[in-house]
Scaffold this motif. Structure first.
Motif, mmCIF file in Angstrom:
data_model
loop_
_atom_site.group_PDB
_atom_site.id
_atom_site.type_symbol
_atom_site.label_atom_id
_atom_site.label_comp_id
_atom_site.label_asym_id
_atom_site.label_seq_id
_atom_site.Cartn_x
_atom_site.Cartn_y
_atom_site.Cartn_z
ATOM 1 N N ARG A 255 2.422 -2.141 -11.103
ATOM 2 C CA ARG A 255 3.724 -1.689 -10.639
ATOM 3 C C ARG A 255 3.654 -0.272 -10.087
ATOM 4 O O ARG A 255 4.224 0.031 -9.047
ATOM 5 N N LEU B 169 1.887 -0.238 -6.672
ATOM 6 C CA LEU B 169 2.743 -0.760 -5.612
ATOM 7 C C LEU B 169 3.802 0.262 -5.207
ATOM 8 O O LEU B 169 4.056 0.490 -4.023
ATOM 9 N N THR B 170 4.418 0.895 -6.213
ATOM 10 C CA THR B 170 5.409 1.920 -5.892
ATOM 11 C C THR B 170 4.759 3.069 -5.144
ATOM 12 O O THR B 170 5.321 3.604 -4.185
ATOM 13 N N VAL C 7 2.256 3.017 -3.146
ATOM 14 C CA VAL C 7 2.013 2.682 -1.746
ATOM 15 C C VAL C 7 3.280 2.892 -0.916
ATOM 16 O O VAL C 7 3.226 3.429 0.195
ATOM 17 N N SER C 8 4.405 2.489 -1.471
ATOM 18 C CA SER C 8 5.655 2.690 -0.739
ATOM 19 C C SER C 8 5.907 4.170 -0.504
ATOM 20 O O SER C 8 6.347 4.575 0.567
#
Lengths: 228, 438, 388
Positions: free
Chosen positions: C17, C20-21, C23-24
């Motif tokens: 998680r 992924l965050t 990367v944003s």
């Protein structure tokens, strides 16, 4: 000289919506320094509530609690936190270790609140782990330890800042027989050899046998039965 | 999940994207129809439908997480559509200015009208070329024009700030040549006098361009006598009599171009050949449609590339946000999904259901993004120094149906990319492990 | 920072998680870096210390109108003028009329007005001596693979020679380099040729000058000198308008586009969605860790202390992703500038952009972490331990 722990006329009332539930009724309790007390009773009897208050996690609705000469029911949240850090160690049924930290780092946690250097912290944590017999597992994460080992790590964490009082809530509730006996033996040694005062909540009579005396709580009131 | 599976999934993703990119909207409608049929008619489809239903009905409990997908994608689509609308508006304004039956003749190898210089002989020869329509009096509908720049104070600039506006000196036939130009206030300028009419767009950008006002060009005073509208690039110009303008700018008899009307578009080929085979002239001949199309090419491409780049980077962010949310959603509902699988639902319905949920959220986000872009930006004015001219060009952003479809396409693509891996994970949850996860 | 270890471990508790965050966040700040570079290059074009000392004089009528050469001597007489030079727009193109080459026809003293341009003494002398000589900017030379000593053909889209041909040829005698890429980067794209050669070869110029560049002695006198220069031509047929270089460039840029507005709007949209995304992640993270937070409180961490740790976690998340994103932008910017074929002149990501970026990271990190931190602070130990 007063007792180490003095609980005087303590009551606790919870408000659930419009309902008021009185969990503890006018409880009086004395604990000497160096005592090992077991609190037993059916679920809902208020034993955990009483334990929480002795450990400074909760405040009574009425009455007073004094530990080591300090009126903890009069302390504000911040001061209570500071008091807990110095004076109390906690052991829970579900260990409550940080899953992403190693055993070593878990044990060091309470020391982060002190002014000790990082080397000092490491040393003390190692000593504590040695005491509970887990020196060789210091680098493992909780996921890599058995239930009994996790609980022992938890105990190491609870004694690392050398508190006078240990508060244990069903410490063997989640353990198999053998691990339970190891943990209870450890607690007894901490009490007998290191002079720690221990208050333990349990529903297991076999666990209560390790304590020096047992008290029973029923529906928020103490009923004393002496140990033979 | 095994490396092999991940690689396969990535390939599937890439292939689907490639197909999706080139799919026109009728294709998408067919796909949706096929999907709907599958959902209703086949057993697996109905299973997928019921799983999806459960997921969608519990969405309100996961508002925060769902909002992440919707808002994230709405942001991408909104920005993308807005930027592409800018390119579209710019392009359309320039294209509208030209038509297939009018021509522009410039000196050979001129990159644009402004750089072209034609002498008087050439101008006369060109105007007499066969192919050009003649008016009632027998005069060719050809306007020899001179294009220059004027420095005028900007409307919302500082005290001293001036901008450049394109000034076109036109011939008397210009009204027959460009019938789309309408005077909306004041009157036409009189030939030979220092009178100007201003385009609506120019009047918006620059100060003092109101009929009756005087402006200074260099040390000469000119009078604004009217305002015109034409809904194209000409609206950003000032027009005056070619002779008067040439005089002020000391160009004598040279002109920049000859603009003429042909009898019809098919006459262009012959016209061009005649001019290009004349040894006395070295000229380039193009329909005005072609000319303006080419002029807008460069800038339009730049804006489009910028829009797609920004959109792509935002899309990556939104995609990872969707991945995050859906992985969490799948994890949170692990027990439900495992229970369904234990009952007998196979992998495919679960995959489809999760994908459906993600893509519906994505579609919602895309729709919101499109709506916001359309509401906020459609018709909004913008201006820039247009390539190939020497003045400010005013244009309006155009949010066209094609752009809206592009926005929705992107939304669905992001939804698909963000939902595929979580969907497959949901389908591969070991049934027993999930039941144990108390 | 003894708590760093704990905060770091908390952040990466759920690796997937968090990654992924991250990367944003990286994507958002990558975009910010690229867009801010564009915005800064627009704002900074022409804003240099040397630029403040220079005035540009053009025809008041329009910027494509030429001026008489005699005006130069008159300008040199104006009080406060250090030196005068001039230039003409050549309208150069290489091989294809659409391959624009920025080219000026200049007198030998032109570079005296621009001390921020580096040319070796020997090459400068060669330019002064060779009629058909040309000085080219470094990047321009690289783009077309020109070397000193090459004879290159250059088209003029505007000016033909006596025979009517638009093809000219020049000998490259030197390379120019801009010392400060940020403010003078376009010098790397410039092509300088001899004014005399230009004027003598094309019949269309007739001794006229495109614009004058004047160096003033005292920066504070710039406005006064500008007015004095314009007074020379008042009521003549070639009225002039003199501005500082800064003012001239700024008004040009402003006409090109309101870059600040466009960039601001895009980044507003981006950061809004980022706030939502990271906020959601942090809320989830704290919700999952109620028992751990409770334990920290039992150990003795104060309510404020726990709140501070959650805030620190959120800040760490934003800083990690943001710095990575900006670093990525720094590496990508030269590639983007190169790919645009010299159209976009993007400087390296400046300290200003980094500072702004860090402030944004801190701001977003705080906003994102505020609610979760508050919820951690208010967490009731007893309830949390009991699983309520």
């Amino acid at each position: 000289m007063g007792k180490f722990i003095e609980v005087r006329d303590v009551s606790k009332v919870y408000e659930r919506g419009k309902q008021k539930v009185e969990v503890l009724h006018h409880v009086d309790l004395d604990v000497e320094q160096g005592d090992f007390l077991a609190l037993m009773g059916p679920s809902g009897s208020g034993k955990t509530t009483l334990l929480n208050m002795i450990g400074g996690l909760d405040r009574p609705t009425a009455g007073s609690i004094s530990v080591g000469g300090q009126r903890i029911d009069q302390l504000g949240a911040n001061l209570l936190a500071t008091w807990r850090a110095a004076k109390v160690g906690f052991v829970f049924q579900l260990y409550n270790l940080m899953p992403m930290l190693t055993a070593q780092r878990n044990v060091e946690l309470p020391l982060l609140l002190t002014k000790l250097s990082s080397a000092e912290r490491r040393k003390r944590a190692s000593i504590a782990l040695q005491l509970v017999g887990l020196a060789d597992r210091a680098g493992h994460k909780p996921g890599e330890l058995s239930g009994g080992q996790q609980q022992r790590t938890s105990i190491a964490r609870s004694i690392v800042s050398d508190p006078m009082l240990l508060v244990c809530d069903e410490p063997t509730g989640d353990l198999d027989r053998q691990s339970a006996e190891e943990v209870l033996g450890l607690l007894r040694a901490l009490n007998a050899d290191h002079g720690k005062t221990i208050v333990m909540v349990t529903h297991d009579p076999k666990a209560a046998e390790y304590a020096k005396r047992t008290l029973h709580l029923e529906k928020g009131t103490l009923v004393e039965r002496a140990v033979a | 999940m095994g490396i092999l599976l991940n690689v396969v999934l990535l390939l599937v993703l890439a292939a689907s994207l490639a197909v999706w990119v080139i799919l026109p909207w009728p294709g998408a409608v067919v796909l949706v129809a096929l999907l709907a049929a599958w959902l209703v008619l086949t057993r697996r489809g109905r299973q997928a439908g019921s799983v999806a239903n459960v997921g969608i009905s519990t969405l309100p409990q996961r508002l925060g997480a769902s909002a992440v997908i919707v808002v994230g994608i709405a942001g991408v689509v909104g920005v993308l559509v807005a930027l592409l609308a800018m390119a579209e508006g710019y392009n359309q304004t320039l294209r509208r200015t030209g038509s297939a039956d009018t021509v522009i003749v410039m000196r050979g190898a001129s990159a644009s009208e402004v750089m072209s210089v034609l002498d008087q002989n050439s101008v006369t020869l060109i105007a007499q070329t066969p192919g050009i329509v003649r008016d009632a009096k027998g005069e060719p509908i050809a306007s020899s024009e001179i294009v220059v720049a004027a420095n005028l104070p900007l409307k919302n600039g500082g005290a001293d700030e001036e901008g450049s506006v394109q000034l076109r000196g036109v011939g008397s036939q210009v009204w027959a040549l460009r019938p789309q130009v309408k005077i909306i206030s004041g009157r036409r300028f009189q030939p030979g006098l220092r009178e100007l009419i201003v385009g609506r767009g120019a009047a918006r950008q620059f100060a003092g361009l109101v009929p009756g006002q005087e402006i200074r060009l260099g040390n000469q005073v000119w009078t604004v006598v009217g305002t015109f509208a034409s809904d194209d690039a000409m609206e950003s110009e000032l027009w005056g009599d070619a002779n008067a303008v040439a005089d002020t700018y000391q160009r004598g008899n040279s002109r920049a171009s000859v603009n003429a009307r042909l009898s019809d578009p098919s006459a262009f080929g012959a016209f061009k050949t005649t001019l290009e085979s004349n040894p006395q002239l070295k000229v380039d001949v193009a329909t005005t449609l072609d000319y303006f199309d080419k002029q807008s090419e460069g800038m339009t491409k730049v804006i489009r590339v910028m829009g797609i780049t920004v959109g792509a980077i935002m899309a990556i962010g939104a995609m990872f946000g969707a991945l995050n949310t859906m992985f969490a959603a799948v994890a949170a509902r692990a027990r439900e999904i495992a229970t369904l699988r234990a009952i007998g639902f196979t992998g495919l319905p679960v995959v489809v259901a999760v994908l459906l949920e993600t893509m519906l959220l994505a579609l919602l986000g895309g729709a919101i993004g499109c709506l916001v872009a359309w509401l906020l930006f459609n018709g909004r004015g913008a201006s820039t120094l247009a390539a190939g001219t020497v003045g400010q060009l005013s244009f309006a952003l155009q949010v066209t149906p094609e752009l809206l479809w592009t926005g929705l396409k992107w939304a669905l693509a992001i939804g698909f990319m963000g939902g595929l891996f979580p969907a497959v994970r949901a389908a591969r949850l070991p049934v027993t492990a999930a039941l144990r996860e108390l | 920072m003894k708590y760093m270890h704990l905060i770091w471990a908390s952040l990466f508790r759920r690796k997937t998680r968090t990654v992924l965050t991250l990367v944003s966040i990286v994507a958002a700040f990558l975009l910010f870096g690229l867009l801010d570079a564009v915005r800064t290059s627009f704002n900074q074009a022409g804003q240099s210390a040397n630029g403040a000392q220079r005035l540009q004089t053009g025809a008041k009528l329009s910027f494509i109108q030429p001026l008489p050469q005699s005006l130069g001597a008159q300008i040199a007489q104006v009080a406060g003028v250090k030196m005068v030079t001039y230039a003409n727009w050549f309208g150069g193109a290489y091989q294809d009329p659409h391959n624009q080459v920025f080219s000026f026809a200049v007198p030998p003293n032109y570079l005296d007005a621009f001390p921020e341009v580096e040319v070796s003494g020997g090459e400068r002398k060669a330019f002064e001596e060779k009629r058909t000589g040309a000085l080219v900017g470094e990047q321009l030379a690289q783009r077309f693979k020109w070397k000193v000593g090459d004879r290159v053909p250059l088209q003029s889209t505007i000016f033909p020679d006596q025979q009517g041909s638009k093809n000219w040829s020049f000998d490259i005698v030197g390379i120019m380099r801009a010392k400060d890429k940020k403010t003078s980067g376009f010098w790397d794209q410039l092509f300088l040729l001899h004014w005399k050669y230009f004027d003598e070869t094309t019949p269309y110029n007739r001794g006229q000058v495109g614009w004058y560049v004047t160096r003033v002695n005292d920066v504070n006198q710039a406005d006064r000198v500008a007015k004095a220069i314009d007074a020379l031509s008042v009521n003549s047929d070639h009225e002039t308008r003199t501005q500082t270089e800064q003012a001239a460039t700024a008004s040009w840029m402003k006409q090109l586009a309101d870059i600040g507005l466009i960039v601001g709007s895009i980044m507003g949209a981006v950061f809004f969605t980022l706030l939502l995304l990271s906020g959601n992640t942090m809320m989830q993270a704290v919700r999952e860790r109620t028992s751990e937070i409770a334990v920290l409180k039992t150990i003795g961490f104060s309510n404020r202390g726990v709140m501070a740790m959650v805030l620190a976690e959120s800040l760490l998340l934003l800083l990690l992703g943001g710095i990575l994103g900006l670093a990525l932008a720094t590496t990508l910017i030269p590639i983007v500038a190169g790919a645009s074929g010299g159209m976009l002149n993007l400087p390296v990501l400046g300290a200003d952009s980094w500072a702004l970026g860090i402030v944004l990271m801190a701001l977003i990190g705080t906003l994102v972490g505020a609610l979760p931190a508050l919820s951690a602070m208010r967490l009731n130990i007893v309830d949390a331990l009991a699983g309520r």
